[in-house]
Design an enzyme around this catalytic site. Structure first.
Site, PDB file in Angstrom:
ATOM      1  N   GLU A  58      -5.526   4.827   5.335  1.00  0.00           N
ATOM      2  CA  GLU A  58      -6.263   4.147   6.415  1.00  0.00           C
ATOM      3  C   GLU A  58      -7.703   4.635   6.477  1.00  0.00           C
ATOM      4  OE1 GLU A  58      -4.895   1.686   7.789  1.00  0.00           O
ATOM      5  OE2 GLU A  58      -2.816   2.070   8.370  1.00  0.00           O
ATOM      6  N   GLN A  86      -9.447  -4.522   8.031  1.00  0.00           N
ATOM      7  CA  GLN A  86      -8.579  -4.125   9.139  1.00  0.00           C
ATOM      8  C   GLN A  86      -9.147  -2.943   9.912  1.00  0.00           C
ATOM      9  OE1 GLN A  86      -4.177  -4.482   8.502  1.00  0.00           O
ATOM     10  NE2 GLN A  86      -4.768  -4.598   6.356  1.00  0.00           N
ATOM     11  N   LYS A  88       0.808  -1.201   0.000  1.00  0.00           N
ATOM     12  CA  LYS A  88       0.000   0.000   0.000  1.00  0.00           C
ATOM     13  C   LYS A  88       0.854   1.270   0.000  1.00  0.00           C
ATOM     14  CE  LYS A  88      -1.353   1.391   3.912  1.00  0.00           C
ATOM     15  NZ  LYS A  88      -2.008   1.679   5.209  1.00  0.00           N
ATOM     16  N   THR A  89       1.843   1.287   0.871  1.00  0.00           N
ATOM     17  CA  THR A  89       2.637   2.506   0.998  1.00  0.00           C
ATOM     18  C   THR A  89       3.379   2.820  -0.287  1.00  0.00           C
ATOM     19  OG1 THR A  89       2.904   1.853   3.303  1.00  0.00           O
ATOM     20  CG2 THR A  89       4.187   3.728   2.558  1.00  0.00           C
TER      21      THR A  89
END
Length: 672
Positions: free
Chosen positions: A219, A249, A32-33
DNA sequence: AGACCCAGGTTTTTT
DNA sequence: ACCTGGGTCT
C-alpha cells in the site's frame, strides 16, 4: 520448488525481481497479495534468510493475512524470524531497543489521539491562546502534518510567512517537551523518532541495514514522507526495496499520505524496475471500463488499463429516490428481490456510502425488511470512557511519568481530590518538571493540600507503588489487572460515577469484558505476557480485530464507508447517496481535492465483481433542514453506453420468460 | 461533587 | 437533530 505457473507474466516478473528497486503498480483486484507472498517465498527459496526480510503494511489485518499466506505457502520456514509488521509496530520494536539514544527510556508509553488532543489543549492554555483564535484541530493537524513532513519547529518558523507559523512552532516545541517529560511518544513519533534515531546514529542504522537486507512495502500509495524516508534510509546502498501499491487508490491524502511517493518512486530510485499488473481477476469488463474511464480524468497518475477474462457483464444501473428514507427502502426492496430471484445470499452484497451518518435510514429499512446486516466500523468498544479509564490506570503503572493517564484517573472515581488539589499538583509539576506521581510522594508537596485530599493522594500513590511491584513479576496478567482496578476502587466506583443503576452495571460489564480480553491476550501469548506487551498491543492494534465476532459477517448485508471497503470485494455493490456535495464531498470540492474524491469513487466501483447499482435521493435532510440535491458529477463522468437510468419500477417488473427459464436451468444444474 | 445549560460542531480513519 | 464538552450554579 515454487511453482509460478498460475501467475501471469507480469506477476511472475514481480516475483522474480528480487534485487534492486522495484515498483509494482497493482491495480484493483490484480492479485497483489499473491504476488507479495510469492515474492517472499521466492526469495526464501533462493537463499535469502528469513531474518533478512522486512515486510511492512499499514494495518494489522494486512500483516496477519500476509503472515498467514506465507505460512501456507512455505510451512517449513521459521516465520517467527521474519519481520512482517505494520509501520508502527516495527518502529515501536526498534525504539524499545534503542530509544535511550534519544533520551527516552524503554518503558515509554504511547499517547493516543485523545491524549494528543488533550495535551494540545493544555499547551494552548499555557500559551494563552483563546478559543476564538485558532482551534485545537488546527494545531493537532498542524503538529501532525509537520511531523509527517519532517518539518522541525525551526523550519516552520523560518519557512512559512503565515502569521500563525510562529505560534504553531512554539506549540509544537512545548507539546514535544511535555511528551518527553512524560516519557510518551505519540503515533507520529513512533515513526519520526525512529527516523531521527537512524539519521543521528549511523552505527545503529548500520545494524538495522545489515539485518533487513530486503524490504517490501505494501500500500505504498498511502505512505507519508516519514514512512517513505524510513524505508529509503533503511534500504541504504543495497537499495533492495520493493514497493507495491496503486496510485489510483490513494484515498488517505487528508491524513498525510503523500501520493508523490508512489508517483516519483522511479525518479527517487534510479534504475527502478516498474511492473504494472493490469489483469483483473475480480470484475466484469463493464465495471473495469467504467472505473477506468472515470479515473482517466485525473492527471498525474501511472497509466494502466485493467481488463479481465470475465466477459462484459451487466450494465451499471442508477436509480433515483425522493429522499433518503425512500432510497433506503428502495435498496431493501432490491435486496429482497435479488435474494429471491437469484441465488445470491446477503453476504454477497454491500452498501457503500461516503459518510457514516448515511447509515441510519438503511439500518431502519433493512430491519423492517428482515434483512440481516452488519455495520463495519461502528463505534468501538475501546473508545468507551470506562475502558479508556481502565487503560489509563494500566498506563500509569507501566510508565509512572505518564501524567496524562494519572490526571485522567486521579479522581475517577471521585475520591476527594478536587480541582484545587489537582491545580496545585500541576503548579508543582510546572515548577519542578517532575512527574506528578513522584510529587505525590513528597510530604513537602502534600502539606500544601487540604488534609483530606493529601491523605487521599498518599493513598493513591502507595496503591500505585504496590501495583508497580505486583506487575514487575511475570505471569497472571489478567488476574493482576483485575486486582489492581479493584484495589484502586475503580470497579466499585463505577456505580458511583454512572448514575443510573443500569448504566453502572453495563459499564462494569464492559470493564470486566476488557479484563477478559487481557486474559485472551495472555492465552494467546502464553504465561510470559507482560503489561507492556498488552498495552502495546492495545495501542497499536485495531479495535475490530481484538474482539472477533465474525460469526454474522457471512450471512448479512455489509454496510460500510467507501474508505472501509478498500481491499474488499462483493458480487453486488450498492453505492448510495450519489449526490453532488455528498460524493464528492463538499469539503473536497472547496479544497480542490476532487481528484482524491474521484479515486475514492474509483475504489467504490472496483469493489464490485458482477453488479453495480447506484442510487441518489432527490432531497436529503441535513441536520434539521431538507435540501434538494443534484446528481453526483461522477455519474456524469461514467461512459454513457455502460450505464442505465431505469425507473424504479423497472427493477421490480415481472421476469421475462427467458429469465425464468434461466433461473430454472441454473437450479437444475445446481441440483443435478 | 454533581446537576444543569448552552454553544459548537457534525468526511473519510490507522496506528 | 443530536451529541459532546465546558462552564456555571446549587
Amino acid at each position: 520448488m515454487l511453482n509460478l505457473d498460475h501467475l501471469n507474466p507480469q506477476q511472475q516478473e514481480a516475483v522474480r525481481t528480487t534485487e534492486g528497486p522495484l515498483l509494482v503498480l497493482a491495480g484493483a483486484g490484480t492479485g497483489k497479495t499473491s504476488v507479495i507472498t510469492y515474492r517472499v517465498a521466492w526469495m526464501l527459496n533462493h537463499g535469502v534468510a528469513p531474518e533478512n526480510i522486512l515486510a511492512v503494511t499499514f494495518t494489522n489485518k494486512a500483516a496477519d493475512e500476509m503472515r498467514e499466506r506465507l505460512k501456507n505457502l512455505l510451512p517449513q520456514v521459521d516465520h517467527k524470524t521474519m519481520a512482517v509488521s505494520t509501520f508502527h509496530s516495527f518502529c515501536c520494536r526498534v525504539l524499545r531497543a534503542e530509544v535511550h539514544h534519544l533520551g527516552y527510556t524503554r518503558r515509554f508509553g504511547i499517547a493516543d489521539a485523545s491524549d494528543t488532543e488533550g495535551l494540545i489543549k493544555q499547551v494552548m492554555g499555557e500559551m494563552g491562546i483563546s478559543k476564538g483564535d485558532l482551534d485545537v484541530n488546527f494545531f493537532k493537524n498542524g503538529v501532525s502534518h509537520a511531523k509527517n513532513n519532517l518539518q522541525t519547529p525551526e523550519e516552520i518558523r523560518s519557512n512559512s510567512k503565515r502569521d500563525w507559523a510562529a505560534t504553531l512552532a512554539e506549540l509544537y516545541e512545548r507539546y514535544q517537551r511535555h511528551l518527553r517529560n512524560m516519557n510518551l511518544l505519540d503515533f507520529d513519533d513512533l515513526l519520526l523518532q525512529t527516523l531521527n534515531l537512524w539519521k543521528q546514529h549511523g552505527d545503529v542504522l548500520a545494524r538495522y541495514q545489515d539485518r533487513y537486507q530486503y524490504i517490501l512495502v505494501d500500500e505504498y500509495q498511502d505512505t507519508n514522507k516519514v514512512q517513505s524516508e524510513l524505508m529509503r534510509t533503511l534500504a541504504g546502498e543495497r537499495r533492495n526495496i520493493c514497493v507495491v501499491g496503486d496510485d489510483d487508490q490513494s484515498i488517505y491524502g487528508w491524513r498525510g499520505a503523500d501520493i508523490t511517493n508512489i508517483l516519483e518512486f522511479p525518479n527517487i530510485f534510479e534504475g527502478t524496475r516498474v511492473v504494472t499488473l493490469e489483469q483483473n481477476y475480480r470484475s466484469t469488463n463493464v465495471i473495469l471500463k467504467a472505473a477506468g474511464h472515470v479515473i482517466n480524468r485525473n492527471e498525474s497518475r501511472h497509466a494502466k488499463q485493467l481488463w479481465s477474462t470475465r466477459g462484459e457483464g451487466d450494465p451499471i444501473r442508477v436509480f433515483e429516490a425522493d429522499n433518503e428514507t425512500e432510497e433506503a427502502q428502495l435498496i431493501a426492496r432490491m435486496i429482497t428481490q435479488l435474494t429471491y430471484e437469484q441465488r445470491s445470499g446477503h453476504g454477497d452484497m454491500a452498501i457503500l456510502f461516503r459518510s457514516n451518518f448515511q447509515t441510519r435510514p438503511f439500518e431502519q429499512s433493512l430491519r423492517d425488511a428482515n434483512i440481516p446486516y452488519c455495520i463495519v466500523g461502528a463505534k468501538s468498544f475501546y473508545e468507551r470512557r470506562e475502558i479508556k479509564d481502565a487503560v489509563a490506570y494500566l498506563r500509569l503503572v507501566h510508565n509512572p511519568r505518564d501524567d496524562l493517564a494519572l490526571l485522567r484517573v486521579l479522581n475517577t472515581p471521585p475520591r476527594g481530590i478536587g480541582d484545587k488539589s489537582i491545580d496545585n499538583l500541576k503548579q508543582y509539576q510546572q515548577i519542578t518538571g517532575k512527574p506528578i506521581l513522584e510529587l505525590m510522594h513528597s510530604e513537602d508537596v502534600l502539606k500544601d493540600m487540604q488534609p483530606a485530599a493529601a491523605e487521599s493522594l498518599r493513598c493513591f500513590a502507595s496503591a500505585s507503588d504496590d501495583a508497580a511491584k505486583t506487575f514487575s513479576e511475570v505471569g497472571g496478567l489478567a488476574e493482576k489487572i483485575h486486582g489492581y482496578l479493584d484495589s484502586m476502587a475503580y470497579l466499585e466506583g463505577l456505580g458511583r460515577i454512572y448514575k443510573g443503576h443500569e448504566e453502572g452495571v453495563a459499564r462494569l460489564e464492559n470493564v470486566i469484558e476488557f479484563v477478559n480480553s487481557a486474559a485472551q491476550y495472555e492465552a494467546r501469548i502464553g504465561g510470559t505476557a507482560t503489561l507492556q506487551m498488552f498495552l502495546e498491543a492495545f495501542s497499536l492494534t485495531d479495535d475490530s480485530e481484538r474482539i472477533d465476532d465474525q460469526s454474522e459477517e457471512d450471512t448479512g448485508v455489509t454496510l460500510l464507508t467507501v474508505h472501509a471497503a478498500k481491499g474488499l470485494e462483493f458480487p453486488y455493490i450498492f453505492i448510495v447517496g450519489m449526490e453532488q456535495n455528498l460524493f464528492p464531498h463538499e469539503r473536497s470540492i472547496q479544497d480542490y481535492m476532487v481528484d482524491e474524491e474521484r479515486r475514492l469513487f474509483y475504489v467504490a466501483v472496483t469493489r464490485a465483481k458482477n453488479n453495480l447499482i447506484m442510487t441518489r435521493a432527490r432531497q436529503r435532510q441535513k441536520y434539521d433542514k431538507r435540501y434538494p440535491t443534484r446528481l453526483s458529477q461522477f455519474i456524469h463522468e461514467l461512459p454513457k453506453e455502460l450505464v442505465e437510468f431505469p425507473e424504479v419500477d423497472e427493477f421490480f417488473s415481472p421476469a421475462t420468460g427467458n429469465q425464468v427459464d434461466d433461473v430454472f436451468s441454473q437450479l437444475r444444474t445446481r441440483f443435478s
